[in-house]
Design an enzyme around this catalytic site. Structure first.
Site, short mmCIF file in Angstrom:
data_model
loop_
_atom_site.label_atom_id
_atom_site.label_comp_id
_atom_site.label_asym_id
_atom_site.label_seq_id
_atom_site.Cartn_x
_atom_site.Cartn_y
_atom_site.Cartn_z
N ASN A 116 0.88 -1.17 0.00
CA ASN A 116 0.00 0.00 0.00
C ASN A 116 0.92 1.22 0.00
O ASN A 116 1.48 1.58 1.04
CB ASN A 116 -0.87 -0.05 1.26
CG ASN A 116 -1.91 1.05 1.28
OD1 ASN A 116 -1.93 1.92 0.41
ND2 ASN A 116 -2.78 1.02 2.28
N ARG A 139 -10.21 16.23 6.05
CA ARG A 139 -11.03 16.60 4.89
C ARG A 139 -12.44 16.95 5.35
O ARG A 139 -12.94 16.34 6.29
CB ARG A 139 -11.09 15.42 3.89
CG ARG A 139 -9.79 15.14 3.19
CD ARG A 139 -9.82 13.83 2.43
NE ARG A 139 -9.05 12.80 3.09
CZ ARG A 139 -9.06 11.51 2.77
NH1 ARG A 139 -9.83 11.07 1.79
NH2 ARG A 139 -8.32 10.64 3.42
#
Ligand code: ADP
Length: 413
Positions: free
Chosen positions: A16, A254
């Site tokens: 990842n 976010r």
């Protein structure tokens, strides 16, 4: 380099890759040929952090004991290929006798083209390059890791597994923005993310609760990035993230859904450009922006500051609102699942979200919630509520071994 002969067990490397870090996990299967994905287990996990500045290599064994911690001397600054070389050598030394049969990568965006995991080839890498504008903060690093690994170990099969793929089953109305059709045709549509996590939960839930195999389920993947998914019979029918991983509920840094008029206002009245907007939306908003202190739910829960409590409340409000919205989208709600860092660990967040959904017949058992039981709903709850730890790495390893096994079968036929 990893031993390719005299080996007793197949191993699958899962990668990842982020902007400055690369998380990895090695799964091992007792079966030669990699055919039986069900038996794989992680044997080592770790990460290379500080890529580009001060790289550090750390790894833990299956019991989570640290078994490697290496930093490079000041002045040395190995690039991705050298770091991957180090990783492969280390795996070879550590897992003696293992055959590394493949590497699986988490790839954030598969666009409309990739609706399933795919063997990485030069042509696939070129097609993925075209998707960079859709995920500029993630996709380049995913591609860089695949290219670097191909350079270091060209004969190792690599498989790309996409965070968007699971959502390809969604109906048109869930995937489409109400914008002119020619823009939709260009690919400006809702894709959704966290698909590997949702896919894992879709496999796991029927094992935990077989009666829910066909059910309407909302899965809340609440981590530092957060989204929710409406699933019917284990298939995605709607989700809160859209064209990018910005949409939906507030996250660590976010904002989640924000009136696009705010962005026009910031551009016109305050002179924001694309870079400033990107910084605001990806790095300065969410829990961090609202609390002013941290993006980490643990810090917010232990803080006495009113702004920290407000951030948690805003998060829970929006998660509950989206559970209801997704229930409406799929026309029912038979179960709610919490997963990922916050969903699996925060007793407070689960309790607050459930409280806000009591009108829908959701009620949780406080003791089961505190104990992090698998089923945390109260006996009288109309809607069962679960905590199911996610395992995206296992999903990638399963897919990777599956793609390799299918290719072997094709060759044998
Ligand atoms: P990522 O999106 O980076 O994969 P994770 O799913 O690992 O994130 O979630 C990380 C977040 O989980 C942390 O930022 C933290 O806010 C939250 N978290 C982890 N443990 C706890 C806990 N015990 N209580 C509350 N929140 C937690």
């Amino acid at each position: 380099m990893v031993a390719l002969s005299n080996s007793s067990e197949d191993a699958c490397l899962v990668i990842n890759a982020g902007s400055s870090s690369l998380k990895f996990c090695v799964f091992q299967s007792g079966n030669k040929g990699g055919g039986s994905a069900a038996e794989i287990e992680p044997v080592v996990t770790g990460q290379i952090s500080g890529i580009g500045t001060a790289p550090r290599f750390e790894a833990k064994d299956a019991a989570r004991h640290k078994i490697a911690d290496h930093s490079w001397a000041a002045g040395e600054n190995p690039g991705r290929p050298e770091l991957l070389h180090h990783l492969l050598d280390w795996i070879g030394d550590t897992l003696k006798g293992a055959t590394l049969v493949a590497a699986g990568h988490r790839v954030v965006h598969g666009g409309t083209r990739f609706s399933a995991p795919v063997r990485v080839t030069p042509a696939v890498l070129d097609q993925l390059e075209e998707l960079i504008p859709l995920a500029p903060l993630h996709e380049p690093h995913n591609i860089a890791a695949m290219r670097a690994l191909a350079q270091v170990y060209p004969s190792l099969p690599q498989v790309a597994c996409f965070d968007t793929a699971f959502h390809q089953t969604q109906p048109w109305q869930s995937q489409t923005f109400a914008i002119p059709r020619e823009l939709t045709a260009e690919g400006i549509r809702r894709y959704g993310f966290h698909g590997l996590s949702y896919e894992y939960i879709a496999h796991r839930l029927p094992q935990v609760a077989p009666e829910l195999a066909d059910a309407h389920v909302v899965v809340c993947h609440l981590g530092s990035g957060a989204s929710l998914c409406a699933m019917r019979g284990g298939h995605s029918v709607d989700t809160t993230m859209g064209f990018t991983a910005l949409d939906g509920v507030p996250m660590g840094t976010r904002p989640g859904a924000i009136d696009p008029g705010v962005l026009i206002y910031l551009m016109r009245e305050k002179g924001y450009g694309a870079d400033e907007l990107e910084k605001l939306l990806y790095h300065k908003s969410g829990m961090l922006g609202v609390s002013g202190v941290s993006n980490d739910m643990r810090d917010l829960e232990s803080s006495d500051l009113p702004a920290a409590a407000e951030a948690v409340e805003l998060f829970c409000h929006n998660v509950a609102k989206q559970v209801a919205a997704l229930a409406g989208s799929m026309g029912g709600l038979d179960a709610v699942v919490f997963t990922a860092g916050v969903g699996e660990n925060s007793t407070l967040v689960r309790a607050r979200v459930a409280e806000k959904l009591s009108w829908l017949g959701v009620s949780i058992d406080p003791a089961a919630n505190r104990a992090k039981a698998t089923r945390i709903s109260a006996q009288e709850s109309r809607v069962p509520v679960f905590i199911i730890p996610t395992d995206e790495e296992r999903m990638i390893a399963r897919h990777t071994l599956g793609v390799i096994a299918a290719a072997q079968l094709d060759r044998a036929a």
